[in-house]
Design a protein around this motif. Structure first.
Motif, PDB file in Angstrom:
ATOM      1  N   GLU A  95      42.438  73.682 -10.704  1.00 48.92           N
ATOM      2  CA  GLU A  95      41.238  72.934 -10.337  1.00 48.92           C
ATOM      3  C   GLU A  95      40.549  73.581  -9.139  1.00 48.92           C
ATOM      4  N   ARG A  96      39.237  73.545  -9.153  1.00 44.84           N
ATOM      5  CA  ARG A  96      38.477  74.153  -8.056  1.00 44.84           C
ATOM      6  C   ARG A  96      38.723  73.446  -6.740  1.00 44.84           C
ATOM      7  N   VAL A  97      38.856  72.124  -6.789  1.00 43.28           N
ATOM      8  CA  VAL A  97      39.041  71.332  -5.579  1.00 43.28           C
ATOM      9  C   VAL A  97      40.322  70.520  -5.695  1.00 43.28           C
ATOM     10  N   GLN A  98      41.142  70.583  -4.675  1.00 41.76           N
ATOM     11  CA  GLN A  98      42.324  69.737  -4.589  1.00 41.76           C
ATOM     12  C   GLN A  98      42.264  69.037  -3.234  1.00 41.76           C
ATOM     13  N   GLU A  99      42.131  67.718  -3.242  1.00 43.39           N
ATOM     14  CA  GLU A  99      41.988  67.021  -1.965  1.00 43.39           C
ATOM     15  C   GLU A  99      42.475  65.581  -2.101  1.00 43.39           C
ATOM     16  N   ARG A 100      42.792  65.001  -0.965  1.00 45.63           N
ATOM     17  CA  ARG A 100      43.221  63.602  -0.959  1.00 45.63           C
ATOM     18  C   ARG A 100      42.951  62.989   0.404  1.00 45.63           C
ATOM     19  N   MET A 101      42.539  61.740   0.363  1.00 40.52           N
ATOM     20  CA  MET A 101      42.414  60.927   1.556  1.00 40.52           C
ATOM     21  C   MET A 101      43.672  60.089   1.688  1.00 40.52           C
ATOM     22  N   PHE A 102      44.433  60.336   2.731  1.00 38.44           N
ATOM     23  CA  PHE A 102      45.620  59.542   3.020  1.00 38.44           C
ATOM     24  C   PHE A 102      45.200  58.455   4.008  1.00 38.44           C
TER      25      PHE A 102
ATOM     26  N   LEU B  42      36.155  54.678  10.156  1.00 42.25           N
ATOM     27  CA  LEU B  42      34.890  54.000   9.881  1.00 42.25           C
ATOM     28  C   LEU B  42      34.399  54.229   8.461  1.00 42.25           C
ATOM     29  N   HIS B  43      34.654  55.412   7.943  1.00 44.26           N
ATOM     30  CA  HIS B  43      34.088  55.717   6.627  1.00 44.26           C
ATOM     31  C   HIS B  43      34.841  56.895   6.016  1.00 44.26           C
ATOM     32  N   SER B  44      35.107  56.810   4.739  1.00 47.63           N
ATOM     33  CA  SER B  44      35.640  57.948   3.996  1.00 47.63           C
ATOM     34  C   SER B  44      35.025  57.921   2.608  1.00 47.63           C
ATOM     35  N   GLU B  45      34.576  59.063   2.175  1.00 47.51           N
ATOM     36  CA  GLU B  45      33.876  59.140   0.890  1.00 47.51           C
ATOM     37  C   GLU B  45      34.067  60.523   0.300  1.00 47.51           C
ATOM     38  N   ILE B  46      34.382  60.576  -0.965  1.00 41.77           N
ATOM     39  CA  ILE B  46      34.519  61.836  -1.677  1.00 41.77           C
ATOM     40  C   ILE B  46      33.556  61.813  -2.860  1.00 41.77           C
ATOM     41  N   THR B  47      32.644  62.760  -2.895  1.00 39.73           N
ATOM     42  CA  THR B  47      31.700  62.873  -3.996  1.00 39.73           C
ATOM     43  C   THR B  47      31.853  64.244  -4.648  1.00 39.73           C
ATOM     44  N   GLU B  48      31.007  64.524  -5.604  1.00 38.01           N
ATOM     45  CA  GLU B  48      31.137  65.763  -6.366  1.00 38.01           C
ATOM     46  C   GLU B  48      30.979  66.994  -5.485  1.00 38.01           C
ATOM     47  N   ASN B  49      30.056  66.940  -4.517  1.00 35.93           N
ATOM     48  CA  ASN B  49      29.727  68.132  -3.751  1.00 35.93           C
ATOM     49  C   ASN B  49      30.187  68.111  -2.293  1.00 35.93           C
TER      50      ASN B  49
ATOM     51  N   ALA C  60      32.688  65.818   0.956  1.00 33.65           N
ATOM     52  CA  ALA C  60      33.548  64.721   1.411  1.00 33.65           C
ATOM     53  C   ALA C  60      33.130  64.375   2.839  1.00 33.65           C
ATOM     54  N   ARG C  61      33.194  63.085   3.172  1.00 33.51           N
ATOM     55  CA  ARG C  61      32.777  62.619   4.494  1.00 33.51           C
ATOM     56  C   ARG C  61      33.891  61.760   5.084  1.00 33.51           C
ATOM     57  N   PHE C  62      34.200  62.036   6.338  1.00 37.06           N
ATOM     58  CA  PHE C  62      35.335  61.407   7.017  1.00 37.06           C
ATOM     59  C   PHE C  62      34.876  61.081   8.432  1.00 37.06           C
ATOM     60  N   VAL C  63      34.821  59.793   8.783  1.00 38.20           N
ATOM     61  CA  VAL C  63      34.261  59.378  10.073  1.00 38.20           C
ATOM     62  C   VAL C  63      35.277  58.538  10.835  1.00 38.20           C
ATOM     63  N   LEU C  64      35.524  58.921  12.091  1.00 40.88           N
ATOM     64  CA  LEU C  64      36.484  58.235  12.950  1.00 40.88           C
ATOM     65  C   LEU C  64      35.812  57.736  14.216  1.00 40.88           C
ATOM     66  N   ASP C  65      36.246  56.572  14.666  1.00 40.64           N
ATOM     67  CA  ASP C  65      35.865  56.074  15.986  1.00 40.64           C
ATOM     68  C   ASP C  65      36.982  56.461  16.951  1.00 40.64           C
ATOM     69  N   LEU C  66      36.674  57.326  17.919  1.00 42.17           N
ATOM     70  CA  LEU C  66      37.662  57.846  18.860  1.00 42.17           C
ATOM     71  C   LEU C  66      37.648  57.124  20.204  1.00 42.17           C
ATOM     72  N   THR C  67      36.870  56.069  20.324  1.00 40.79           N
ATOM     73  CA  THR C  67      36.681  55.437  21.625  1.00 40.79           C
ATOM     74  C   THR C  67      37.995  55.036  22.268  1.00 40.79           C
ATOM     75  N   GLN C  68      38.890  54.422  21.481  1.00 42.98           N
ATOM     76  CA  GLN C  68      40.142  53.915  22.041  1.00 42.98           C
ATOM     77  C   GLN C  68      41.155  55.019  22.320  1.00 42.98           C
ATOM     78  N   ALA C  69      40.840  56.255  21.957  1.00 45.65           N
ATOM     79  CA  ALA C  69      41.763  57.360  22.232  1.00 45.65           C
ATOM     80  C   ALA C  69      41.729  57.766  23.703  1.00 45.65           C
TER      81      ALA C  69
ATOM     82  N   PHE D 146      33.091  64.220  10.144  1.00 47.28           N
ATOM     83  CA  PHE D 146      33.306  65.480   9.437  1.00 47.28           C
ATOM     84  C   PHE D 146      32.601  65.377   8.078  1.00 47.28           C
ATOM     85  N   VAL D 147      31.778  66.351   7.768  1.00 48.16           N
ATOM     86  CA  VAL D 147      31.186  66.453   6.427  1.00 48.16           C
ATOM     87  C   VAL D 147      31.588  67.822   5.876  1.00 48.16           C
ATOM     88  N   TRP D 148      32.365  67.788   4.815  1.00 46.89           N
ATOM     89  CA  TRP D 148      32.915  68.994   4.193  1.00 46.89           C
ATOM     90  C   TRP D 148      32.113  69.279   2.935  1.00 46.89           C
ATOM     91  N   HIS D 149      31.173  70.211   3.046  1.00 45.05           N
ATOM     92  CA  HIS D 149      30.287  70.572   1.925  1.00 45.05           C
ATOM     93  C   HIS D 149      30.993  71.618   1.061  1.00 45.05           C
TER      94      HIS D 149
END
Length: 617
Positions: A378-385, A484-491, A493-502, A515-518
């Protein structure tokens, strides 16, 4: 079945199977199978090495480490000196037990008897670094006391008990009966009496890291070999299974552990050994590995494989790995969805360790497959844990090259924790251009937070995360991220974190990292990182740090080359500094990294900091 098993089911299965006299570790029971293994050309160098070691050990048997070696950890924090000598002492057990399976030579039987006797003469099988683990103040207040602490069970002692139990089960007819009796008595005294006769929980029973898997599985395996009374055994194994449930709860529903693939292999492989022995002891009535979450856990390391032997190495882990083909094949027997290992990730040098070596040679398939398992067709192998807030993606380019990206959230009191919330890795076809420094040298100090998080390995200053007015991320479960947000589409993937409490920074109001992974099929892969920081008052200093596995080269205003990637950012907004960083790992490897530090020249109450990483090939 492990999540639904009841004590009644366990007791009944053991009782029903009692009369069947089922063989344990079936593969190791057959002389014909060992003959095949000994003749297998893949293992010729291993057997040759063992015979050389046996000759050396016969001429100069290993002795137990001295008291001065044992106390060194308490005096200086050094654990390597003792552990190397302890491993040498146990090498006779492993070397002679393996050789004796294939040939009944008197000198090998004698060597095995002497090795077992010497091990039984040791003061303790517990490593100095783990002495007194049940004390809340550990490791403080241990080595200064006038009396040594009471016995406990640690990783090494538990595994020692398992190996001894299995070897005397296999070799008892060749060993002097006094040696067999002595080994059984020491396992009873050091393991069973300590663990099963004291209701106070062991320190590791309360955890979800690799410790409960290794310790409980090893103790349970030893009990399966040595305890004949099925009712007594049921009660002992019930405590073990409760601990293994605790261990499995540390994996999220997608199968990820925050400890990563290295400690996945260490812990999960021991659980597999125990599960197989319990299946055999119960005549197949109890099969712990048959449930969906176990399948997800079995698949986890494949998402962490990059290319060229490299791996996602968040927390205390090396950037390279070799996986045990025997354990992987045993998991494939249960779950065909577990992929085959690419050749560069297969364990090449067989360890001179009875448990690992026997399972590798007896469980591995007759012929190693060349089919790549880490990066499938497969061209893309990915997973959101989602549970552990990890995102991993690998993309095969049209020319066959592979680009990979991984990022993490979570909290800063994870097993083998690094203060690394929002940290990420970018890998391009064999080279990790944005890297994780990984594992530090294990000393007493390294596991004390006041020292640990000042090291470049574990502190947030050694990770690709912001530093705000000199404030780094804090240690503890309260320092965390929110997904805050995680989304995987055809083209993409978007992964958004709130780091304030870190961060514990008085001026910081809110910090998010996107992070937007095009990865469109017919265009170049690129990663866009956007940090949005809001403040109660403008910060005096705001810095973005990037840990580079290659030397950064400035190409022009707002452009930096990172190997086969180019980093693009707003020109004129940042002052650039590059620091060379040599590191030493727990295994003694020296590696060079570069800290790329971008300091904002003009700060404000609200800032958007965007960085684009595009592939240049």
């Amino acid at each position: 079945m492990i999540s639904t098993l009841t004590l009644r089911q366990l007791k009944t299965a053991l009782e029903q199977a009692k009369q069947e006299k089922n063989e344990l570790f079936v593969e190791a029971a057959s002389p014909e199978r060992w003959s095949e293994v000994r003749k297998d050309e893949r293992y010729a160098a291993f057997w040759e090495r063992l015979e050389t070691q046996a000759a050396l050990l016969s001429g100069s048997p290993a002795i137990a480490p001295l008291f001065s070696d044992f106390i060194l950890f308490g005096e200086t924090g050094d654990r390597k000196t003792y552990e190397e000598k302890q491993n040498h002492l146990f090498s006779g057990l492993h070397v002679f037990s393996m050789l004796a399976m294939t040939d009944d030579r008197p000198e090998w039987n004698k060597g095995l008897e002497n090795a077992i006797w010497s091990i039984c003469n040791e003061y303790t099988w517990v490593l100095p670094a783990h002495v007194g683990l049940y004390v809340n103040e550990y490791p403080h207040g241990i080595w200064e006391e006038p009396l040594p602490p009471r016995e406990t069970v640690d990783l090494f002692s538990a595994m020692a008990g398992f190996v001894l139990a299995e070897i005397i089960h296999r070799q008892s007819s060749r060993l002097h009966p006094w040696v067999v009796a002595r080994a059984k008595a020491e396992i009873e005294r050091r393991i069973f009496q300590v663990y099963f006769h004291d209701p106070v929980p062991q320190n590791w029973e309360l955890k979800t890291n690799n410790w409960p898997a290794v310790c409980a599985s090893s103790i349970g395996a030893a009990a399966i070999y040595l305890i004949e009374d099925s009712e007594k055994l049921a009660g002992m194994l019930w405590r073990v299974i409760g601990v293994l449930r605790q261990y499995l709860s540390g994996f999220d529903e997608q199968g990820a552990t925050s400890e990563g693939p290295h400690y996945w292999q260490f812990g999960f492989s021991q659980l597999v050994c125990f599960a197989e022995l319990l299946k055999e002891r119960t005549g197949g009535r109890i099969m712990l590995l048959t449930e969906p979450k176990i399948e997800h856990i079995a698949q986890f390391p494949y998402y962490c494989l990059l290319t060229d032997g490299k791996v996602i190495n968040f927390s205390d882990a090396s950037h390279e790995i070799q996986l045990h083909t025997g354990f992987i094949q045993r998991l494939r027997d249960y779950f065909p969805s577990v992929a085959l290992l690419p050749e560069e990730y297969q364990l090449k040098v067989i360890p001179a360790n009875w448990t690992e070596a026997s399972r590798l040679m007896l469980w591995s398939p007759p012929v190693q497959h060349s089919e790549a398992g880490g990066v499938p067709a497969e061209r893309v192998q990915e997973r959101m844990f989602a549970g552990n807030q990890w995102f991993i993606s690998k993309v095969r380019q049209a020319d066959g090259r592979v680009a990979a990206f991984a990022a993490k959230g979570g909290h800063n009191e994870e097993p083998h924790n690094h203060n690394d919330l929002g940290h990420f890795i970018l890998h391009i076809d064999g080279t990790t251009v944005l890297a994780d420094i990984g594992i530090g040298v294990y000393t007493k100090q390294y596991f004390q937070p006041e020292y640990r998080y000042e090291t470049i390995h574990a502190g947030s200053h050694g990770h690709s995360v912001p530093i705000i007015e000199g404030c780094r991320q804090g240690f503890g479960r309260t320092y965390r991220t929110e997904l805050l947000h995680s989304e995987i589409t055809e083209n993409k993937a978007r992964f958004v974190l709130d780091l304030t409490q870190a961060y514990e920074c008085s001026t910081l109001q809110r910090l998010t990292r996107e992070f937007v992974w095009h990865r469109p099929e017919h265009e170049g892969v690129q990663l866009v990182l956007t940090d949005i920081a809001e403040f109660h008052e403008s910060p005096a200093v705001y810095q973005e740090v990037f840990i580079c596995g290659v030397e950064p080269r400035q190409l022009g205003p707002g452009r930096i080359a990172l190997g086969e990637a180019e980093m693009i950012f707003e020109e004129g907004e940042w002052e650039i500094e590059v620091q060379e960083q040599w590191t030493v790992s727990h295994r003694g490897d020296r590696n060079m990294f570069h800290r790329l530090i971008l300091t904002r020249q003009r700060s404000s109450l609200s800032m958007e900091c965007r960085f684009r990483f595009q592939l240049t090939y």
